[in-house]
Scaffold this motif. Structure first.
Motif, PDB file in Angstrom:
ATOM      1  N   GLY A 158       0.798  -1.218   0.000  1.00  0.00           N
ATOM      2  CA  GLY A 158       0.000   0.000   0.000  1.00  0.00           C
ATOM      3  C   GLY A 158       0.824   1.258   0.000  1.00  0.00           C
ATOM      4  N   GLY A 159       0.165   2.353   0.359  1.00  0.00           N
ATOM      5  CA  GLY A 159       0.790   3.666   0.391  1.00  0.00           C
ATOM      6  C   GLY A 159       0.751   4.249   1.790  1.00  0.00           C
ATOM      7  N   ASN A 160       1.674   5.167   2.041  1.00  0.00           N
ATOM      8  CA  ASN A 160       1.766   5.827   3.338  1.00  0.00           C
ATOM      9  C   ASN A 160       1.826   7.335   3.081  1.00  0.00           C
ATOM     10  N   PHE A 161       0.911   8.083   3.687  1.00  0.00           N
ATOM     11  CA  PHE A 161       0.799   9.520   3.460  1.00  0.00           C
ATOM     12  C   PHE A 161       0.785  10.229   4.814  1.00  0.00           C
ATOM     13  N   THR A 210      14.944  27.216   4.958  1.00  0.00           N
ATOM     14  CA  THR A 210      15.490  26.186   4.061  1.00  0.00           C
ATOM     15  C   THR A 210      14.401  25.163   3.771  1.00  0.00           C
ATOM     16  N   SER A 211      14.580  24.442   2.665  1.00  0.00           N
ATOM     17  CA  SER A 211      13.629  23.385   2.311  1.00  0.00           C
ATOM     18  C   SER A 211      14.342  22.351   1.452  1.00  0.00           C
ATOM     19  N   GLY A 212      13.726  21.192   1.322  1.00  0.00           N
ATOM     20  CA  GLY A 212      14.311  20.138   0.511  1.00  0.00           C
ATOM     21  C   GLY A 212      13.449  18.895   0.536  1.00  0.00           C
ATOM     22  N   THR A 213      13.974  17.848  -0.083  1.00  0.00           N
ATOM     23  CA  THR A 213      13.301  16.548  -0.103  1.00  0.00           C
ATOM     24  C   THR A 213      14.277  15.494   0.382  1.00  0.00           C
ATOM     25  N   THR A 214      13.813  14.654   1.282  1.00  0.00           N
ATOM     26  CA  THR A 214      14.614  13.556   1.810  1.00  0.00           C
ATOM     27  C   THR A 214      13.966  12.240   1.422  1.00  0.00           C
ATOM     28  N   TYR A 215      14.796  11.298   0.947  1.00  0.00           N
ATOM     29  CA  TYR A 215      14.331   9.924   0.714  1.00  0.00           C
ATOM     30  C   TYR A 215      14.760   9.106   1.921  1.00  0.00           C
ATOM     31  N   ASN A 216      13.847   8.283   2.424  1.00  0.00           N
ATOM     32  CA  ASN A 216      14.248   7.380   3.497  1.00  0.00           C
ATOM     33  C   ASN A 216      13.471   6.076   3.440  1.00  0.00           C
ATOM     34  N   VAL A 217      14.116   5.047   3.956  1.00  0.00           N
ATOM     35  CA  VAL A 217      13.482   3.738   4.123  1.00  0.00           C
ATOM     36  C   VAL A 217      13.121   3.627   5.598  1.00  0.00           C
ATOM     37  N   VAL A 218      11.862   3.325   5.844  1.00  0.00           N
ATOM     38  CA  VAL A 218      11.344   3.276   7.210  1.00  0.00           C
ATOM     39  C   VAL A 218      10.961   1.839   7.558  1.00  0.00           C
ATOM     40  N   LEU A 219      11.439   1.344   8.690  1.00  0.00           N
ATOM     41  CA  LEU A 219      10.936   0.096   9.273  1.00  0.00           C
ATOM     42  C   LEU A 219       9.914   0.496  10.311  1.00  0.00           C
ATOM     43  N   GLN A 220       8.794  -0.212  10.315  1.00  0.00           N
ATOM     44  CA  GLN A 220       7.728   0.126  11.256  1.00  0.00           C
ATOM     45  C   GLN A 220       7.199  -1.153  11.899  1.00  0.00           C
ATOM     46  N   PRO A 221       7.814  -1.592  13.003  1.00  0.00           N
ATOM     47  CA  PRO A 221       7.236  -2.719  13.736  1.00  0.00           C
ATOM     48  C   PRO A 221       6.058  -2.227  14.562  1.00  0.00           C
ATOM     49  N   TRP A 222       4.980  -3.026  14.611  1.00  0.00           N
ATOM     50  CA  TRP A 222       3.821  -2.637  15.397  1.00  0.00           C
ATOM     51  C   TRP A 222       3.015  -3.873  15.798  1.00  0.00           C
ATOM     52  N   GLY A 278       4.766   7.708   0.242  1.00  0.00           N
ATOM     53  CA  GLY A 278       5.576   6.594  -0.223  1.00  0.00           C
ATOM     54  C   GLY A 278       4.767   5.319  -0.337  1.00  0.00           C
ATOM     55  N   PHE A 279       5.472   4.239  -0.647  1.00  0.00           N
ATOM     56  CA  PHE A 279       4.817   2.944  -0.813  1.00  0.00           C
ATOM     57  C   PHE A 279       5.627   1.892  -0.070  1.00  0.00           C
ATOM     58  N   GLY A 280       4.989   0.759   0.172  1.00  0.00           N
ATOM     59  CA  GLY A 280       5.694  -0.302   0.878  1.00  0.00           C
ATOM     60  C   GLY A 280       4.836  -1.524   1.077  1.00  0.00           C
ATOM     61  N   GLY A 281       5.296  -2.374   1.980  1.00  0.00           N
ATOM     62  CA  GLY A 281       4.603  -3.621   2.248  1.00  0.00           C
ATOM     63  C   GLY A 281       4.868  -4.117   3.657  1.00  0.00           C
ATOM     64  N   PHE A 313      -5.141 -10.819  17.568  1.00  0.00           N
ATOM     65  CA  PHE A 313      -3.932 -10.155  18.039  1.00  0.00           C
ATOM     66  C   PHE A 313      -2.877 -10.353  16.966  1.00  0.00           C
ATOM     67  N   GLY A 314      -2.124  -9.318  16.653  1.00  0.00           N
ATOM     68  CA  GLY A 314      -1.138  -9.454  15.596  1.00  0.00           C
ATOM     69  C   GLY A 314       0.136  -8.686  15.858  1.00  0.00           C
ATOM     70  N   ALA A 315       1.189  -9.114  15.172  1.00  0.00           N
ATOM     71  CA  ALA A 315       2.469  -8.415  15.157  1.00  0.00           C
ATOM     72  C   ALA A 315       2.885  -8.306  13.693  1.00  0.00           C
ATOM     73  N   THR A 316       3.262  -7.097  13.271  1.00  0.00           N
ATOM     74  CA  THR A 316       3.542  -6.845  11.870  1.00  0.00           C
ATOM     75  C   THR A 316       4.801  -6.003  11.730  1.00  0.00           C
ATOM     76  N   LEU A 317       5.534  -6.230  10.639  1.00  0.00           N
ATOM     77  CA  LEU A 317       6.684  -5.407  10.303  1.00  0.00           C
ATOM     78  C   LEU A 317       6.434  -4.798   8.934  1.00  0.00           C
ATOM     79  N   ASP A 318       6.332  -3.463   8.894  1.00  0.00           N
ATOM     80  CA  ASP A 318       6.157  -2.720   7.644  1.00  0.00           C
ATOM     81  C   ASP A 318       7.512  -2.190   7.191  1.00  0.00           C
ATOM     82  N   THR A 319       7.658  -2.063   5.879  1.00  0.00           N
ATOM     83  CA  THR A 319       8.801  -1.364   5.288  1.00  0.00           C
ATOM     84  C   THR A 319       8.241  -0.357   4.293  1.00  0.00           C
ATOM     85  N   TRP A 320       8.636   0.908   4.441  1.00  0.00           N
ATOM     86  CA  TRP A 320       8.124   1.986   3.588  1.00  0.00           C
ATOM     87  C   TRP A 320       9.263   2.721   2.906  1.00  0.00           C
ATOM     88  N   ASN A 321       9.118   2.976   1.618  1.00  0.00           N
ATOM     89  CA  ASN A 321       9.987   3.881   0.863  1.00  0.00           C
ATOM     90  C   ASN A 321       9.287   5.229   0.880  1.00  0.00           C
TER      91      ASN A 321
END
Length: 187
Positions: A62-65, A125-137, A82-85, A102-110
């Motif tokens: 999916g997508g993350n906004f 100042t302003s700019g754009t940053t690319y990052n890879v996010v791990l999201q355990p939940w 971004g997008f991820g799974g 009950f669940g445990a999930t690990l997301d990865t987002w670009n």
């Protein structure tokens, strides 16, 4: 003759129990989810693949906004997309007309984050940053069976955004609460 009859009966019983187990194990649900968290939302397509009667592997894309505004510790304003799974494990507990789970999930987002800093200064100042996010939940909730094929549910979760790769200026990360609405179809 009696021995042959008993043997055929035992083989039939064993075959029936194995086919029932395979049917339960092989069940698959597909669906959609909408997650809401304090600074954004995540729409996904989901699949739950049952590995045991009340246990399933969970897959999502999916997508993350996000619109962090001034919640970031690094910048005055951040807007990200971004997008991820995901991959996860879910335990179901049958109850009433559905299942507690009950669940445990690990997301990865670009993610690509447009940021602005020093907005109230003479040199913003302003700019754009690319990052890879791990999201355990982790989450817990209830799925209500609408029919024998459809269910819908609600859950609450808790997790953490962790920036593991950052190309550009640092951007927000941290703890988050998650509210999830879901609808699933059993194949």
């Amino acid at each position: 003759m009696k021995l042959l009859f008993v043997g055929l009966l035992l083989i039939s019983i064993q075959s029936f129990s194995q086919s029932k187990e395979i049917k339960t194990k092989g069940r698959i649900e597909i669906g959609t989810e909408l997650q809401l968290y304090p600074v954004g939302f995540i729409p996904t397509i989901t699949s739950n693949v049952f590995i045991k009667e009340n246990w399933a592997l969970r897959f999502r894309i999916g997508g993350n906004f996000a619109d962090r505004q001034d919640f970031s510790a690094y910048n005055d304003d951040e807007v990200a997309k971004g997008f991820g799974g995901s991959i996860g494990l879910v335990k179901y507990l049958p109850s009433w007309k559905g299942n507690f789970f009950f669940g445990a999930t690990l997301d990865t987002w670009n993610m690509w984050t447009d940021w602005k800093d020093g907005l109230n200064t003479s040199n913003p100042t302003s700019g754009t940053t690319y990052n890879v996010v791990l999201q355990p939940w982790v989450n817990a909730g209830y799925l209500y069976d609408i029919t024998n094929k459809w269910n819908t549910g609600l859950s609450l979760g808790f997790g953490r955004e962790i920036n593991i790769i950052t190309r550009g200026e640092k951007v927000g990360e941290g703890w988050m609460g998650i509210l999830t609405f879901s609808a699933n179809y059993r194949l």
